[in-house]
Design a protein around this motif. Structure first.
Motif: not given
Length: 487
Positions: A168-172, A222-223, A398-400, A405-406
């Motif tokens: 995986g290559q996501g933020n986690v 994310t960057a 999504g982020i925190i 908005y949710c």
């Protein structure tokens, strides 16, 4: 169903059931739960909001998911604490939906039940060897270094191998890579769990492979997160130049997506400026693209342990860059005499409870703008008084801040339903709410942890942390947490 102006609707005090307070129960005390409680308290001046959580500690992934070297992200806990201390709000920890109390019982006790307990399980790959020793989910690893009481005893083997593979290559995935590769001395003044810091100080991990099914244009991070891991001092970065070649579809995607364009630029710059080979003893981070795990390989020397992986080459399918197509080309990362540690960062998964409709394919509760549907078949019938928010509503994305908005959308749906009398009881009798909940839990000998007891835990952790120049020293077992709470 009529749609109302959100500003008007959210400022309206509760009147449909004006003869009694609106009783609201929020299940889950992470960001989605607290934002929902906060919005409900503001929107309905007579509402009583109770937040329950299976842990004795509030704040969900803000406490157990945010990396210890990201203290600025955890500041939101102060805002959530103010909500919990509101005169019309109560927090009750150590209450598990499904065993302490059923969903049916909660719906009988409250006018409104909002489920926001997130995703506490993991997706699986479903490939051979997935149960070998040495393979963990990234969620478990994150909980381990963050002091989550369910993962204190995870005990990942960081000593008997110098190589970790993260799928995986996501933020986690990038968080996990950063914790593994960052010098432990830089973590000593964070709130990382002591057992994790001790293990990292003795770690032999020097090479980390971040493996993705898609290419650098589609990298899920994310960057900001990428910049952090690339900025680890004295770290060798390896990216195959061939992986950075762009197809016309990639060019179009980058043109229309500023975030992905910035990620690609950072990866390209890292590849262009990296030396050809690492220095002796230098820590290494390898980005591997277009590879899909096909099977885990078992060690010949230590039966039952993972020693390698076999990957299948992938390619993007036409103009749909979210999809991959497999090709008959196998690449194998294998080690003959040492073990690997593998961390699967392929997505969290929500867990259903009895009485709750659940879309197993999507891993969410079927809903329309937070209103829970009767089933996942597409039938528009709604379950009165039952709502959903956060990952359980939209999936683990999504982020925190996304949860803010949710929560606004779900609370707006609740407000619309109240305005139209959808939630008015036929008999007009009041709901027991908080008093009924506590009476039922007391009869079942469930030891409820109110927010005042959490404050004892918080105070103890801060005091212990100050002795080590840390913001807090987390109590990382159920026994420790409950003992301090009950003092």
């Amino acid at each position: 169903m009529a749609i109302f102006n959100s500003r008007t609707c959210l400022s309206r005090s509760f009147s449909t059931l004006s003869s009694q307070p609106l009783r609201v129960c929020v299940v889950g005390s992470g960001p989605a739960g607290f934002y929902t409680a906060e919005k409900m308290l503001k929107a309905h001046q007579g509402a009583q909001v109770d937040i329950i959580d299976r842990l004795p500690t509030p704040f969900g992934l803000v406490r157990s998911g945010v990396a210890p070297d990201h203290p600025e992200t955890k500041i939101v806990m102060n805002q959530f604490s103010r909500a919990a201390q509101h005169e019309r709000c109560s927090f009750f920890g150590n209450v598990t939906l499904g065993s302490s109390i059923s969903l049916t019982e909660l719906r009988e006790l409250y006018h409104v039940v909002v489920l926001s307990y997130g995703a506490e399980s993991d997706r699986v790959l479903g490939i051979p060897g997935e149960d070998l020793i040495g393979i963990h989910s990234a969620r478990e690893f994150v909980w381990w270094y963050n002091g989550h009481p369910d993962c204190k005893n995870l005990d990942p083997d960081l000593k008997n191998t110098d190589t970790a593979v993260i799928l995986g290559q996501g933020n986690v995935a990038l968080d996990v890579a950063r914790i593994l590769l960052r010098p432990p001395t830089e973590l000593t003044t964070t709130d990382i769990a002591s057992h994790a810091l001790a293990a990292l100080e003795e770690s032999s991990i020097r090479k980390v492979y971040l493996v993705g099914r898609r290419g650098p244009v589609q990298a899920a991070c994310t960057a900001k997160e990428l910049r952090e891991v690339l900025g680890i001092k004295d770290l060798y970065i390896r990216i195959q130049e061939a992986d950075l070649l762009k197809a016309p579809e990639d060019e179009e995607e980058l043109k229309n997506n500023r975030i992905q364009r910035r990620v690609y630029e950072l990866l390209s710059k890292a590849a262009a400026t990296a030396p050809s080979y690492p220095r002796s003893g230098q820590r290494e981070l390898h980005f591997v693209f277009f590879q899909k795990p096909d099977r885990f390989l078992e060690s010949d020397e230590r039966r039952g342990h993972v020693s390698g992986l076999q990957f299948e080459k992938t390619a993007l399918k036409g103009s749909d860059s979210s999809q991959c197509i497999e090709a008959a080309n196998f690449v194998s990362y294998t080690t003959l005499s040492t073990l690997l540690m593998v961390l699967k960062s392929i997505g969290y998964k929500s867990v259903p409870v009895d009485g709750l409709p659940f879309d197993h394919q999507k891993g969410v509760v079927p809903n329309i703008r937070g209103r829970v549907l009767h089933d996942a078949s597409g039938d528009p019938t709604l379950l009165e008084g039952l709502y959903v928010c956060g990952w359980l509503k939209r999936g683990p994305t999504g982020i925190i801040a996304t949860n803010l908005y949710c929560a606004e959308e779900t609370v707006l749906s609740i407000s619309e339903d109240l305005d139209q009398g959808v939630l008015a009881t036929k008999s007009g009798l009041p709901k027991p709410g908080r008093e009924g909940l506590l009476h039922l839990l007391d009869n079942r000998n469930v030891r409820v942890i109110p927010f005042s007891d959490w404050e004892k835990i918080d105070s103890t952790e801060r005091r212990l942390g100050s002795l080590k120049n840390k913001p807090r020293e987390k109590l990382a077992t159920w026994e420790e947490l409950l003992k301090v709470a009950m003092e």
